[in-house]
Design an enzyme around this catalytic site. Structure first.
Site, PDB file in Angstrom:
ATOM      1  N   SER A 204       0.828  -1.205   0.000  1.00 29.51           N
ATOM      2  CA  SER A 204       0.000   0.000   0.000  1.00 29.51           C
ATOM      3  C   SER A 204       0.867   1.262   0.000  1.00 29.51           C
ATOM      4  O   SER A 204       2.043   1.222   0.391  1.00 29.51           O
ATOM      5  CB  SER A 204      -0.912   0.012   1.229  1.00 29.51           C
ATOM      6  OG  SER A 204      -0.132   0.262   2.382  1.00 29.51           O
TER       7      SER A 204
ATOM      8  N   ASP B  33      -1.302  -1.227  -3.795  1.00 28.96           N
ATOM      9  CA  ASP B  33      -2.636  -1.112  -3.183  1.00 28.96           C
ATOM     10  C   ASP B  33      -2.885   0.335  -2.733  1.00 28.96           C
ATOM     11  O   ASP B  33      -2.003   0.974  -2.156  1.00 28.96           O
ATOM     12  CB  ASP B  33      -2.663  -2.072  -1.977  1.00 28.96           C
ATOM     13  CG  ASP B  33      -4.020  -2.209  -1.330  1.00 28.96           C
ATOM     14  OD1 ASP B  33      -5.027  -2.167  -2.057  1.00 28.96           O
ATOM     15  OD2 ASP B  33      -4.062  -2.380  -0.097  1.00 28.96           O
ATOM     16  N   HIS B  34      -4.116   0.826  -2.962  1.00 27.72           N
ATOM     17  CA  HIS B  34      -4.533   2.160  -2.483  1.00 27.72           C
ATOM     18  C   HIS B  34      -3.516   3.257  -2.813  1.00 27.72           C
ATOM     19  O   HIS B  34      -3.103   4.018  -1.935  1.00 27.72           O
ATOM     20  CB  HIS B  34      -4.764   2.145  -0.961  1.00 27.72           C
ATOM     21  CG  HIS B  34      -6.019   1.448  -0.546  1.00 27.72           C
ATOM     22  ND1 HIS B  34      -7.275   1.962  -0.760  1.00 27.72           N
ATOM     23  CD2 HIS B  34      -6.200   0.264   0.072  1.00 27.72           C
ATOM     24  CE1 HIS B  34      -8.183   1.118  -0.278  1.00 27.72           C
ATOM     25  NE2 HIS B  34      -7.559   0.070   0.220  1.00 27.72           N
TER      26      HIS B  34
ATOM     27  N   GLU C 137     -11.941   2.543  -7.426  1.00 30.82           N
ATOM     28  CA  GLU C 137     -13.196   2.533  -6.678  1.00 30.82           C
ATOM     29  C   GLU C 137     -13.940   3.846  -6.803  1.00 30.82           C
ATOM     30  O   GLU C 137     -13.352   4.895  -7.074  1.00 30.82           O
ATOM     31  CB  GLU C 137     -12.974   2.170  -5.210  1.00 30.82           C
ATOM     32  CG  GLU C 137     -12.368   3.238  -4.354  1.00 30.82           C
ATOM     33  CD  GLU C 137     -12.181   2.780  -2.909  1.00 30.82           C
ATOM     34  OE1 GLU C 137     -11.889   1.598  -2.695  1.00 30.82           O
ATOM     35  OE2 GLU C 137     -12.341   3.633  -2.026  1.00 30.82           O
TER      36      GLU C 137
ATOM     37  N   HIS D  42     -12.614  -5.089   0.010  1.00 35.01           N
ATOM     38  CA  HIS D  42     -11.579  -4.544   0.897  1.00 35.01           C
ATOM     39  C   HIS D  42     -12.005  -4.766   2.343  1.00 35.01           C
ATOM     40  O   HIS D  42     -13.172  -5.013   2.631  1.00 35.01           O
ATOM     41  CB  HIS D  42     -11.391  -3.041   0.625  1.00 35.01           C
ATOM     42  CG  HIS D  42     -10.583  -2.769  -0.602  1.00 35.01           C
ATOM     43  ND1 HIS D  42      -9.346  -2.177  -0.562  1.00 35.01           N
ATOM     44  CD2 HIS D  42     -10.834  -3.058  -1.910  1.00 35.01           C
ATOM     45  CE1 HIS D  42      -8.868  -2.082  -1.793  1.00 35.01           C
ATOM     46  NE2 HIS D  42      -9.747  -2.610  -2.629  1.00 35.01           N
ATOM     47  N   GLY D  43     -11.035  -4.690   3.250  1.00 36.36           N
ATOM     48  CA  GLY D  43     -11.362  -4.801   4.669  1.00 36.36           C
ATOM     49  C   GLY D  43     -11.892  -6.178   5.057  1.00 36.36           C
ATOM     50  O   GLY D  43     -12.728  -6.304   5.958  1.00 36.36           O
TER      51      GLY D  43
ATOM     52  N   ASN E 225      -9.247  -8.718  -0.171  1.00 36.99           N
ATOM     53  CA  ASN E 225      -8.095  -8.024   0.426  1.00 36.99           C
ATOM     54  C   ASN E 225      -8.053  -8.229   1.942  1.00 36.99           C
ATOM     55  O   ASN E 225      -9.009  -7.873   2.644  1.00 36.99           O
ATOM     56  CB  ASN E 225      -8.204  -6.515   0.182  1.00 36.99           C
ATOM     57  CG  ASN E 225      -7.814  -6.112  -1.225  1.00 36.99           C
ATOM     58  OD1 ASN E 225      -7.697  -6.954  -2.108  1.00 36.99           O
ATOM     59  ND2 ASN E 225      -7.610  -4.831  -1.426  1.00 36.99           N
TER      60      ASN E 225
ATOM     61  N   THR F 275      -5.137  -6.736   8.120  1.00 36.92           N
ATOM     62  CA  THR F 275      -5.118  -6.702   9.589  1.00 36.92           C
ATOM     63  C   THR F 275      -5.096  -8.105  10.210  1.00 36.92           C
ATOM     64  O   THR F 275      -4.402  -8.329  11.212  1.00 36.92           O
ATOM     65  CB  THR F 275      -6.346  -5.909  10.092  1.00 36.92           C
ATOM     66  OG1 THR F 275      -6.310  -4.614   9.477  1.00 36.92           O
ATOM     67  CG2 THR F 275      -6.340  -5.763  11.596  1.00 36.92           C
TER      68      THR F 275
HETATM   69  P1  13P Z   1      -8.020  -5.072   6.313  1.00 32.25           P
HETATM   70  O1  13P Z   1      -6.770  -4.645   6.969  1.00 32.25           O
HETATM   71  O2  13P Z   1      -9.207  -4.523   7.027  1.00 32.25           O
HETATM   72  O3  13P Z   1      -8.101  -6.536   6.069  1.00 32.25           O
HETATM   73  O4  13P Z   1      -8.085  -4.372   4.864  1.00 32.25           O
HETATM   74  C1  13P Z   1      -7.257  -4.821   3.842  1.00 32.25           C
HETATM   75  C2  13P Z   1      -7.435  -3.995   2.616  1.00 32.25           C
HETATM   76  O5  13P Z   1      -8.525  -3.626   2.252  1.00 32.25           O
HETATM   77  C3  13P Z   1      -6.239  -3.651   1.843  1.00 32.25           C
HETATM   78  O6  13P Z   1      -6.529  -2.860   0.736  1.00 32.25           O
HETATM   79 ZN    ZN Z   2      -8.280  -1.634   1.132  1.00 30.77          ZN
END
Ligand code: 13P
Ligand code: ZN
Length: 278
Positions: A49, A82-83, A134, A204-205, A226, A229
Site C-alpha cells: 500500500s 494497493d490504495h 473505486e 476490501h477490509g 483483500n 489486519t
Molecule cells: P483489512 O486490513 O481490514 O483486512 O483491509 C485490507 C485492505 O482492504 C487492503 O486494501
Molecule cells: Zn483496502
C-alpha cells in the site's frame, strides 16, 4: 519464475473461488504469504500500500524483494500496488516491474475521480498493466469502506464503462482495519453488483469478515479478497508469545521467525477457505 499477471489470476479465481490478496509490510510478510500459497497450491497477490511505502520511505526495496520472492516460487504470484493516491507512485511501481495497481481516487469529487481514473487506466493499459479502482467517498475517514456505505449498482456500471478499469472495489458492509471479525456483508447487493458490472469485484477490509462471510461473499460474486489486519494480528500474537516466553530474547530471527510461521499457516488456511465454487 511464477510472477503472473492479475488478468490471469482473476480469471483463474473466477473458476476456482476467490483470489486472496494480502498486504506486505515486512519482508517476512512476503515470505510467509508466498509459503502459504505454496502450501495451499493456490495463486496469491502480494500487495504494497501507499501507506506502507510511506512507512519504509520508498517503494523500491520492498517492491523488488516481493518481485524477487515471486519469481522464485512455484506458486503463481501477482505483485500489486494497493490504495495508491499518487499517480507518480503508480508510474514508479510500473517502472519497477509491478504489473497491477489500485489507483484510489475515491476521495475526489465524482467527476474528478472519473477523469483521473480514466487517464490512469489508459496509461496502464498502454503498458499491459491491470487497474483496480473505486467509486467515491461516502463520508467518514474510511471512505467507501465503512459499515454503512454501499456501492450503487447503476453508478458502478457507469463508472466501469466510463473509466475502463479492470476491477472494482465495492462497498458492501466491510470496513478497513477491524480487529473483530463480525462485519455483516450485504450479499444481495454483491449479487446485484456482480451482475451489473462486467469486471471482477474486490472486497476490501476482509479482516473484519468472519470465515463464513468470506465464503458467502465469494459465492455471491466477489473475486479478489483483500486481507491485511488479520495477518498482522496473527503475526503480533506469535511475536508477543515468543518474547514473553524468553525475556532475554534479542535476535529478531527468534521472534520474527515464529511470527512469519504463524502468518504462513493463516494464509494457507484463508486460501483454502477461498477455494470455493462461486
Ligand atoms: P483489512 O486490513 O481490514 O483486512 O483491509 C485490507 C485492505 O482492504 C487492503 O486494501
Ligand atoms: Zn483496502
Amino acid at each position: 519464475m511464477t510472477l503472473v499477471s492479475m488478468f490471469d489470476a482473476v480469471q483463474d479465481a473466477t473458476r476456482a473461488g476467490g483470489l486472496g490478496a494480502f498486504n506486505v509490510i515486512s519482508i517476512e510478510h512476503a515470505e510467509a504469504i508466498v509459503a502459504g500459497a505454496e502450501a495451499a497450491g493456490r495463486p496469491v497477490v502480494l500487495q504494497l500500500s501507499e501507506n506502507t511505502v510511506a512507512y519504509h520511505g520508498s517503494l523500491a526495496p520492498l517492491a523488488l524483494a516481493c518481485l524477487s520472492i515471486a519469481s522464485t516460487t512455484n506458486a503463481p504470484v501477482v505483485v500489486h500496488l494497493d490504495h495508491a493516491v499518487s499517480v507518480g507512485l503508480v508510474h514508479q511501481a510500473v517502472g519497477l516491474g509491478i504489473s497491477s495497481v489500485m489507483y484510489d481516487a475515491s476521495a475526489l469529487p465524482h467527476d474528478a475521480n472519473v477523469a483521473a481514473t480514466t487517464d490512469v487506466a489508459a496509461w496502464c493499459h498502454s503498458r499491459g498493466v491491470f487497474l483496480e479502482a473505486e467509486l467515491g467517498e461516502v463520508g467518514g475517514k474510511d471512505g467507501v469502506h465503512a459499515p454503512g456505505a454501499r456501492t450503487d449498482p447503476v453508478e458502478a456500471a457507469a463508472y466501469v464503462e466510463a473509466t475502463h478499469v479492470d476491477a472494482l472495489a465495492v462497498a458492501v458492509g466491510s470496513s478497513h482495519a477491524m480487529d473483530t471479525r463480525d462485519a455483516e456483508l450485504d450479499y444481495g447487493l454483491i449479487r446485484v453488483l456482480a451482475a451489473a458490472v462486467d469486471v471482477p469485484l474486490v472486497l476490501h477490509g476482509a479482516s473484519g469478515v468472519p470465515d463464513a462471510g468470506i465464503v458467502a461473499a465469494v459465492s455471491a460474486g466477489v473475486v479478489k479478497v483483500n486481507i491485511a489486519t488479520q495477518l498482522n494480528k496473527v503475526m503480533a500474537g506469535a511475536v508477543r508469545e515468543a518474547l514473553a516466553a524468553d525475556p532475554k530474547l534479542v535476535d529478531p530471527r527468534k521472534y520474527l521467525g515464529p511470527g512469519r510461521d504463524a502468518v504462513t499457516a493463516e494464509v494457507t488456511r484463508l486460501l483454502e477457505l477461498l477455494t470455493v465454487s462461486p
